[in-house]
Design an enzyme around this catalytic site. Structure first.
Site, short mmCIF file in Angstrom:
data_model
loop_
_atom_site.label_atom_id
_atom_site.label_comp_id
_atom_site.label_asym_id
_atom_site.label_seq_id
_atom_site.Cartn_x
_atom_site.Cartn_y
_atom_site.Cartn_z
N ILE A 136 -106.76 6.32 31.17
CA ILE A 136 -106.88 7.32 32.22
C ILE A 136 -105.53 7.51 32.93
O ILE A 136 -104.72 6.57 32.99
CB ILE A 136 -107.99 6.92 33.22
CG1 ILE A 136 -108.27 8.03 34.24
CG2 ILE A 136 -107.70 5.58 33.88
CD1 ILE A 136 -109.54 7.83 35.06
N CYS A 137 -105.32 8.71 33.44
CA CYS A 137 -104.17 9.09 34.26
C CYS A 137 -102.89 9.09 33.41
O CYS A 137 -102.77 9.89 32.50
CB CYS A 137 -104.06 8.18 35.48
SG CYS A 137 -102.94 8.82 36.76
N ALA A 138 -101.96 8.22 33.68
CA ALA A 138 -100.73 8.15 32.89
C ALA A 138 -100.91 7.37 31.60
O ALA A 138 -100.15 7.53 30.65
CB ALA A 138 -99.61 7.52 33.73
#
Length: 185
Positions: free
Chosen positions: A102-104
């Site tokens: 998730i995210c980066a």
């Protein structure tokens, strides 16, 4: 019982990590948090000290049904540069197990060569690092055994998607209702 490993490093985004751990545990999944440091303590991206359940090098990686990489900076870089995490993710994919980021952190999966020909999402400033993937601007994207999430704002639907894949739709719906999450996933 299904088992999941959530890798953590200094700079991990604490809410992405802990929301995932919490929601998986509510569904009855045995979750092990594993530090890639030489000790179980990490310092999150917002300077929250957390103790993990294990040191990554000490886990039996093939015993997990799901591997999760939370985002955060420099946590994502620390996970991406860790050869053990890379090997575990690659082995999990080869064995047909779930791998999620998730995210980066989807950028780490791309660096590991796991997003080639896959649909994926990531935090907007990291989508250019999803080499080989087709970027989809959705909060959660599933393509085979790879699940990616946009960022902290998508952590609940991301985690519910993991529960659905591991434990079934009924379990995910039960957790959704129990936490009072009013949206679909």
């Amino acid at each position: 019982m299904k088992r999941a490993c959530v890798f953590m490093a200094n700079g991990t985004e604490e809410c992405e990590a802990l929301l995932t751990v919490d929601i998986l545990r509510r569904a009855g999944v045995e979750v092990v948090t594993a530090s890639v440091n030489q000790k179980p303590e990490i310092l999150s991206s917002h300077n929250v000290r957390m103790d993990t359940d294990a040191i990554a090098a000490d886990i039996q990686a093939d015993s997990f049904d799901l591997i999760v990489l939370p985002g955060g900076m420099p946590g994502t870089i620390n996970l991406k540069e860790n050869e053990f995490v890379k090997a575990v993710c690659q082995q999990a994919v080869a064995a047909g197990k779930l791998v999620a980021a998730i995210c980066a952190a989807p950028s780490a999966l791309a660096a590991f060569g796991l997003l080639q020909g896959k649909k994926a999402t990531a935090y907007p400033s990291f989508t250019d690092q999803l080499a080989g993937a087709t970027v989809v601007k959705e909060p959660v994207v599933e393509d085979g055994d790879i699940i990616t999430g946009w960022g902290l704002g998508a952590a609940i639907p991301f985690s519910l998607a993991l529960v659905r894949r591991l434990c079934g739709a009924d379990a995910a719906e039960a957790v959704r209702q129990a936490i009072g999450y009013p949206y679909g996933f």
